[in-house]
Design a protein around this motif. Structure first.
Motif, mmCIF file in Angstrom:
data_model
loop_
_atom_site.group_PDB
_atom_site.id
_atom_site.type_symbol
_atom_site.label_atom_id
_atom_site.label_comp_id
_atom_site.label_asym_id
_atom_site.label_seq_id
_atom_site.Cartn_x
_atom_site.Cartn_y
_atom_site.Cartn_z
ATOM 1 N N GLU A 106 52.609 50.047 32.470
ATOM 2 C CA GLU A 106 53.306 50.306 33.732
ATOM 3 C C GLU A 106 53.173 49.162 34.734
ATOM 4 O O GLU A 106 53.786 49.192 35.792
ATOM 5 N N LEU A 107 52.374 48.167 34.392
ATOM 6 C CA LEU A 107 52.061 47.121 35.356
ATOM 7 C C LEU A 107 53.288 46.255 35.654
ATOM 8 O O LEU A 107 53.900 45.706 34.730
ATOM 9 N N PRO A 108 53.653 46.108 36.916
ATOM 10 C CA PRO A 108 54.797 45.240 37.233
ATOM 11 C C PRO A 108 54.507 43.790 36.837
ATOM 12 O O PRO A 108 53.355 43.337 36.862
ATOM 13 N N ALA A 109 55.524 43.075 36.481
ATOM 14 C CA ALA A 109 55.355 41.664 36.132
ATOM 15 C C ALA A 109 54.842 40.876 37.327
ATOM 16 O O ALA A 109 55.116 41.208 38.479
ATOM 17 N N ARG A 110 54.066 39.851 37.037
ATOM 18 C CA ARG A 110 53.533 38.929 38.042
ATOM 19 C C ARG A 110 52.575 39.616 39.009
ATOM 20 O O ARG A 110 52.437 39.211 40.171
ATOM 21 N N THR A 111 51.892 40.656 38.546
ATOM 22 C CA THR A 111 50.886 41.335 39.377
ATOM 23 C C THR A 111 49.666 40.449 39.539
ATOM 24 O O THR A 111 49.204 39.813 38.584
ATOM 25 N N GLU A 112 49.125 40.412 40.739
ATOM 26 C CA GLU A 112 47.844 39.738 40.976
ATOM 27 C C GLU A 112 46.715 40.697 40.655
ATOM 28 O O GLU A 112 46.796 41.883 40.978
ATOM 29 N N VAL A 113 45.656 40.184 40.050
ATOM 30 C CA VAL A 113 44.528 41.019 39.638
ATOM 31 C C VAL A 113 43.245 40.490 40.273
ATOM 32 O O VAL A 113 42.981 39.282 40.243
ATOM 33 N N TRP A 114 42.472 41.411 40.847
ATOM 34 C CA TRP A 114 41.164 41.073 41.395
ATOM 35 C C TRP A 114 40.115 41.919 40.674
ATOM 36 O O TRP A 114 40.302 43.130 40.515
ATOM 37 N N VAL A 115 39.047 41.256 40.229
ATOM 38 C CA VAL A 115 38.061 41.922 39.378
ATOM 39 C C VAL A 115 36.650 41.733 39.928
ATOM 40 O O VAL A 115 36.249 40.617 40.289
ATOM 41 N N ALA A 116 35.900 42.837 39.961
ATOM 42 C CA ALA A 116 34.455 42.799 40.189
ATOM 43 C C ALA A 116 33.802 43.276 38.901
ATOM 44 O O ALA A 116 34.067 44.394 38.457
ATOM 45 N N SER A 117 32.997 42.451 38.274
ATOM 46 C CA SER A 117 32.449 42.811 36.972
ATOM 47 C C SER A 117 30.965 42.460 36.866
ATOM 48 O O SER A 117 30.556 41.354 37.223
ATOM 49 N N ASP A 150 40.748 39.132 30.611
ATOM 50 C CA ASP A 150 41.633 37.970 30.750
ATOM 51 C C ASP A 150 42.804 38.059 29.763
ATOM 52 O O ASP A 150 43.953 37.772 30.115
ATOM 53 N N ALA A 151 42.501 38.484 28.536
ATOM 54 C CA ALA A 151 43.546 38.581 27.515
ATOM 55 C C ALA A 151 44.547 39.689 27.846
ATOM 56 O O ALA A 151 45.764 39.506 27.689
ATOM 57 N N LEU A 152 44.056 40.830 28.321
ATOM 58 C CA LEU A 152 44.938 41.936 28.694
ATOM 59 C C LEU A 152 45.860 41.525 29.834
ATOM 60 O O LEU A 152 47.057 41.850 29.832
ATOM 61 N N CYS A 153 45.310 40.818 30.797
ATOM 62 C CA CYS A 153 46.118 40.369 31.935
ATOM 63 C C CYS A 153 47.171 39.356 31.493
ATOM 64 O O CYS A 153 48.311 39.380 31.968
ATOM 65 N N ALA A 154 46.796 38.473 30.584
ATOM 66 C CA ALA A 154 47.759 37.484 30.081
ATOM 67 C C ALA A 154 48.893 38.174 29.326
ATOM 68 O O ALA A 154 50.072 37.845 29.503
ATOM 69 N N GLN A 155 48.541 39.160 28.486
ATOM 70 C CA GLN A 155 49.547 39.886 27.719
ATOM 71 C C GLN A 155 50.494 40.658 28.638
ATOM 72 O O GLN A 155 51.677 40.830 28.329
ATOM 73 N N ALA A 156 49.969 41.148 29.773
ATOM 74 C CA ALA A 156 50.783 41.923 30.701
ATOM 75 C C ALA A 156 51.602 41.044 31.644
ATOM 76 O O ALA A 156 52.361 41.559 32.467
ATOM 77 N N GLY A 157 51.438 39.726 31.547
ATOM 78 C CA GLY A 157 52.202 38.809 32.384
ATOM 79 C C GLY A 157 51.740 38.782 33.833
ATOM 80 O O GLY A 157 52.561 38.557 34.735
ATOM 81 N N CYS A 158 50.453 38.982 34.053
ATOM 82 C CA CYS A 158 49.919 38.967 35.417
ATOM 83 C C CYS A 158 50.020 37.557 36.010
ATOM 84 O O CYS A 158 49.916 36.555 35.288
ATOM 85 N N ALA A 159 50.204 37.502 37.312
ATOM 86 C CA ALA A 159 50.367 36.204 37.971
ATOM 87 C C ALA A 159 49.074 35.418 37.979
ATOM 88 O O ALA A 159 49.059 34.208 37.758
ATOM 89 N N SER A 160 47.971 36.111 38.249
ATOM 90 C CA SER A 160 46.672 35.444 38.319
ATOM 91 C C SER A 160 45.577 36.480 38.257
ATOM 92 O O SER A 160 45.801 37.662 38.554
ATOM 93 N N VAL A 161 44.385 36.032 37.859
ATOM 94 C CA VAL A 161 43.210 36.902 37.795
ATOM 95 C C VAL A 161 42.108 36.245 38.610
ATOM 96 O O VAL A 161 41.733 35.097 38.354
ATOM 97 N N HIS A 162 41.595 36.963 39.606
ATOM 98 C CA HIS A 162 40.544 36.451 40.480
ATOM 99 C C HIS A 162 39.252 37.235 40.212
ATOM 100 O O HIS A 162 39.245 38.460 40.310
ATOM 101 N N TRP A 163 38.188 36.509 39.911
ATOM 102 C CA TRP A 163 36.891 37.145 39.640
ATOM 103 C C TRP A 163 35.998 36.975 40.865
ATOM 104 O O TRP A 163 35.683 35.853 41.255
ATOM 105 N N ALA A 164 35.612 38.069 41.464
ATOM 106 C CA ALA A 164 34.761 38.009 42.657
ATOM 107 C C ALA A 164 33.361 37.539 42.291
ATOM 108 O O ALA A 164 32.837 37.878 41.219
ATOM 109 N N VAL A 165 32.764 36.755 43.184
ATOM 110 C CA VAL A 165 31.373 36.310 43.019
ATOM 111 C C VAL A 165 30.649 36.487 44.351
ATOM 112 O O VAL A 165 31.259 36.396 45.422
ATOM 113 N N SER A 166 29.369 36.747 44.273
ATOM 114 C CA SER A 166 28.577 36.903 45.491
ATOM 115 C C SER A 166 28.440 35.559 46.197
ATOM 116 O O SER A 166 28.230 34.526 45.550
ATOM 117 N N ALA A 167 28.558 35.598 47.515
ATOM 118 C CA ALA A 167 28.525 34.372 48.318
ATOM 119 C C ALA A 167 27.299 34.352 49.215
ATOM 120 O O ALA A 167 26.609 35.367 49.377
#
Length: 247
Positions: free
Chosen positions: A42-53, A64-81
């Motif tokens: 159901e994910l719209p094309a070019r969706t931006e993804v933000w991940v806390a893992s 990363d592979a699932l997002c690539a297959q779904a045509g996501c625009a970008s994947v951002h991985w949060a890190v502690s600052a």
């Protein structure tokens, strides 16, 4: 925008539109469970993804592979600052603070605008204290209720019990009750001790509670807590907002 909170035993996801959250769920399991979730179809094309893992590098690669297959625009991985949004990390190496703890504190600090203690009662129980100046004063990481039960079963030959269902800490009159009510008493007693004796400086701090075992432990806290089921996801949204503002 797709938001993912990837924990040790559960994965939460939410999908936003311009009007707010349009879908979401909490999944028990690993990357295979996430891959089978209906969100990808159901994910719209070019969706931006933000991940806390806090999960493994293997699961990260699966995402990363699932997002690539779904045509996501970008994947951002949060890190502690070291600091963000007025919140200051207490760790000498800021990135070593679990990102789930950092994001939960970020959301809690934004909401409280004052001293706050974040209790995340998941597989592990984490307790983090932020003072009135936004300084993280440190925290604890201890086994959660299910891990305490598992440790007892692994370390003893004759003690076996069904999974936790009790909300009582009264003396058990069966092995199931003795284990379940005993480990619940341990977790509840730890939290009461920390919040009333070990950390006297946090006596006036608000309590924010999240995590799967939060409702189980909430009645045993020494003062009322505000329940925030999506605290890490809320923090991830704040992280994204601040990150984009910096850019």
């Amino acid at each position: 925008m797709l938001w993912l909170d990837v924990g040790n035993t559960r994965i939460k996801w939410q999908l936003d539109s311009a009007d707010g959250v349009i879908a979401g769920a909490a999944l028990h399991g690993s990357g295979d469970t996430l891959a089978a979730a209906p969100i990808w179809a159901e994910l719209p094309a070019r969706t931006e993804v933000w991940v806390a893992s806090v999960a493994s590098a293997t699961l990260r690669a699966q995402i990363d592979a699932l997002c690539a297959q779904a045509g996501c625009a970008s994947v951002h991985w949060a890190v502690s600052a070291a600091h963000m949004g007025g919140l200051h990390n207490s760790y000498a190496e800021p990135a070593r603070l679990g990102v789930d703890r950092w994001l939960a504190m970020l959301a809690a600090w934004r909401e409280a605008c004052g001293p706050v203690v974040v209790i995340d009662a998941g597989s592990a129980i984490t307790v983090d204290w932020v003072d009135e100046h936004g300084r993280h004063r440190g925290g604890h990481i201890v086994p959660g209720v299910s891990l305490l039960e598992q440790a007892l079963r692994r370390g003893t030959a004759a003690v076996r019990a069904e999974p936790q269902t009790s909300r009582s800490v009264s003396p058990g009159v069966s092995t199931d009750q003795a284990v379940n009510q005993g480990v619940l008493a341990m977790a509840a007693g730890y939290l009461r001790y920390v919040l009333t004796e070990a950390w006297p400086g946090c006596a006036s701090a608000r309590l924010l509670l999240c995590g799967g075992d939060g409702p189980l432990l909430e009645p045993f806290l020494p003062r009322p807590a505000s329940w925030r089921a999506q605290l890490v996801l809320d923090g991830l949204r704040e992280y994204a907002r601040l990150h984009e503002h910096r850019e």
